[in-house]
Scaffold this motif. Structure first.
Motif, PDB file in Angstrom:
ATOM      1  N   LEU A  74       0.840  -1.204   0.000  1.00 43.65           N
ATOM      2  CA  LEU A  74       0.000   0.000   0.000  1.00 43.65           C
ATOM      3  C   LEU A  74       0.877   1.258   0.000  1.00 43.65           C
ATOM      4  N   LEU A  75       1.884   1.263   0.865  1.00 37.46           N
ATOM      5  CA  LEU A  75       2.755   2.443   0.959  1.00 37.46           C
ATOM      6  C   LEU A  75       3.474   2.697  -0.365  1.00 37.46           C
ATOM      7  N   ILE A  76       3.939   1.624  -0.971  1.00 34.60           N
ATOM      8  CA  ILE A  76       4.686   1.777  -2.234  1.00 34.60           C
ATOM      9  C   ILE A  76       3.748   2.211  -3.363  1.00 34.60           C
ATOM     10  N   MET A  77       2.505   1.708  -3.339  1.00 38.31           N
ATOM     11  CA  MET A  77       1.536   2.143  -4.369  1.00 38.31           C
ATOM     12  C   MET A  77       1.224   3.625  -4.221  1.00 38.31           C
ATOM     13  N   ILE A  78       1.075   4.068  -2.978  1.00 39.14           N
ATOM     14  CA  ILE A  78       0.807   5.501  -2.759  1.00 39.14           C
ATOM     15  C   ILE A  78       1.988   6.322  -3.285  1.00 39.14           C
ATOM     16  N   ASP A  79       3.194   5.864  -2.970  1.00 35.65           N
ATOM     17  CA  ASP A  79       4.392   6.582  -3.425  1.00 35.65           C
ATOM     18  C   ASP A  79       4.454   6.637  -4.957  1.00 35.65           C
ATOM     19  N   ALA A  80       4.108   5.505  -5.581  1.00 37.09           N
ATOM     20  CA  ALA A  80       4.130   5.458  -7.055  1.00 37.09           C
ATOM     21  C   ALA A  80       3.121   6.447  -7.630  1.00 37.09           C
ATOM     22  N   ALA A  81       1.923   6.505  -7.017  1.00 33.84           N
ATOM     23  CA  ALA A  81       0.881   7.423  -7.520  1.00 33.84           C
ATOM     24  C   ALA A  81       1.311   8.875  -7.325  1.00 33.84           C
ATOM     25  N   LYS A  82       1.944   9.148  -6.189  1.00 35.11           N
ATOM     26  CA  LYS A  82       2.399  10.519  -5.916  1.00 35.11           C
ATOM     27  C   LYS A  82       3.463  10.933  -6.932  1.00 35.11           C
ATOM     28  N   ARG A  83       4.405  10.031  -7.180  1.00 37.07           N
ATOM     29  CA  ARG A  83       5.494  10.362  -8.112  1.00 37.07           C
ATOM     30  C   ARG A  83       5.010  10.388  -9.562  1.00 37.07           C
ATOM     31  N   ALA A  84       3.804   9.809  -9.783  1.00 36.61           N
ATOM     32  CA  ALA A  84       3.207   9.878 -11.131  1.00 36.61           C
ATOM     33  C   ALA A  84       2.306  11.106 -11.252  1.00 36.61           C
ATOM     34  N   SER A  85       2.385  12.013 -10.273  1.00 34.99           N
ATOM     35  CA  SER A  85       1.650  13.288 -10.282  1.00 34.99           C
ATOM     36  C   SER A  85       0.138  13.141 -10.187  1.00 34.99           C
ATOM     37  N   ALA A  86      -0.332  12.127  -9.424  1.00 31.61           N
ATOM     38  CA  ALA A  86      -1.779  12.035  -9.182  1.00 31.61           C
ATOM     39  C   ALA A  86      -2.251  13.332  -8.536  1.00 31.61           C
ATOM     40  N   GLY A  87      -3.491  13.740  -8.852  1.00 31.54           N
ATOM     41  CA  GLY A  87      -4.017  14.997  -8.308  1.00 31.54           C
ATOM     42  C   GLY A  87      -4.399  14.870  -6.847  1.00 31.54           C
ATOM     43  N   ARG A  88      -4.965  13.713  -6.513  1.00 33.82           N
ATOM     44  CA  ARG A  88      -5.352  13.453  -5.123  1.00 33.82           C
ATOM     45  C   ARG A  88      -5.320  11.944  -4.925  1.00 33.82           C
TER      46      ARG A  88
END
Ligand code: R5P
Length: 315
Positions: A74-88
């Motif tokens: 879960l933590l790594i998926m969140i990090d991946a989404a953040k680094r992929a510039s997810a809006g929220r």
């Protein structure tokens, strides 16, 4: 410029793909493609295979077995989404393990629920969606915005449709009284309470007394979660000894480590076990009823995305 109005994107970890697919289906779309796997050196790798730039991303991951691996995913998926510039980014955690480790009630013990909450927000979650926490105050462990959903109406509807005569809702311990009271109110049933004692840090449970009238009635033992089943098994024996006609056990979360599900389902004191699919359960029995929370989560996700009330779902 955030593109939240383009609608939610649903990304699934490995914890509960079936639930994630059902949520996406309710919303009317496919899961956003991703890969989540372990390298031979035991390191978890995540890659989101579609563009999520500025989008409203929901990552579905209950902390099922193996709990620590699924938390790390879960933590790594969140990090991946953040680094992929997810809006929220919203972490959707229908079952939050470690929620019971919520206070320093012995010398030199951790508050692991708080530690995990910190990790989720540090990884980059803007929001968190949880369900039927062991204690509502755990919401406050997260510095991100939390929506805590409840499966109580889903469980209540099931028992209302069963049309049982002389039903009494029983809290298996004093700590769960308010939850059981709310459930009893939904069923229009009286409440009884079992006095339970947990022996040391082990999962051994002793049920002592019943407060309230249960004789000759159909009892629904109601809790937030069934873990080893010790609480429900001890409670069922006590209820039967006190003249209860049929014992139903119901909870939002069926954790069921090792062979505990078999022990509960095969108990001669228990007529039926009712839980939701907040966690994956790979066991079938006529005595086991698994109610789906996918529409509830899907609707909460749609409303979050549109900026509509989530609380209105429970009025
Ligand atoms: C704890 O107080 C919870 O509300 C549940 O009663 C507990 O998790 C059940 O655990 P077990 O099934 O192992 O007795």
């Amino acid at each position: 410029m955030k593109n939240l109005q383009k609608g939610p994107l649903i990304i699934s970890g490995n914890a509960h793909k079936d639930l994630s697919k059902d949520i996406a289906k309710y919303i009317g779309q496919d899961l956003t493609k991703s890969e989540v796997f372990k390298f031979i050196n035991d390191n978890t790798f995540v890659r989101i295979l579609e563009n999520v730039r500025e989008r409203d991303v929901f990552i579905i991951q209950p902390t099922s077995f193996p709990v620590n691996d699924h938390i790390m995913e879960l933590l790594i998926m969140i990090d991946a989404a953040k680094r992929a510039s997810a809006g929220r980014i919203t972490a959707v955690i229908p079952y939050f393990s470690y929620a019971r480790t919520d206070k320093k009630d012995q010398p030199r013990v951790p508050i692991t629920g708080k530690l995990i909450a910190d990790l989720v927000t540090t990884a980059g979650a803007d929001r968190v969606m949880l369900m039927d926490l062991h204690a509502g105050q755990v919401q406050g462990f997260f510095s991100a915005t939390v929506d805590e959903l409840t499966a109580l109406p889903i469980l209540a509807r099931y028992f209302i449709e069963k049309k049982l005569d002389d039903i009494v809702v029983v809290s298996p311990d004093i700590g769960g009284t308010k939850r059981a009271r709310d459930f009893a109110n939904k069923l229009g049933a009286p409440l009884a309470i079992i006095e339970k004692r947990r022996i040391g840090n082990k999962d051994t449970v002793e049920s002592l007394n019943i407060i309230g009238d249960v004789k000759g009635q159909s009892a629904v033992l109601f809790d937030d979660e069934i873990n080893t089943g010790g609480t429900m098994l001890a409670g069922s024996v006590l209820l039967k000894e006190n003249g209860v006609k049929d014992v139903y056990v119901a909870a939002t979360h069926g954790v069921f480590p090792e062979d505990s599900i078999e022990k509960i389902v095969n108990s001669k004191e228990i007529k039926e076990v009712v839980v939701t699919n907040s966690l994956p359960i790979n066991y079938k029995s006529e005595k086991l009823k698994i109610l789906s929370i996918s529409e509830l989560l899907g609707e909460a996700i749609k409303r979050t995305n549109r900026g509509d009330s989530v609380g209105a779902l429970f009025l």
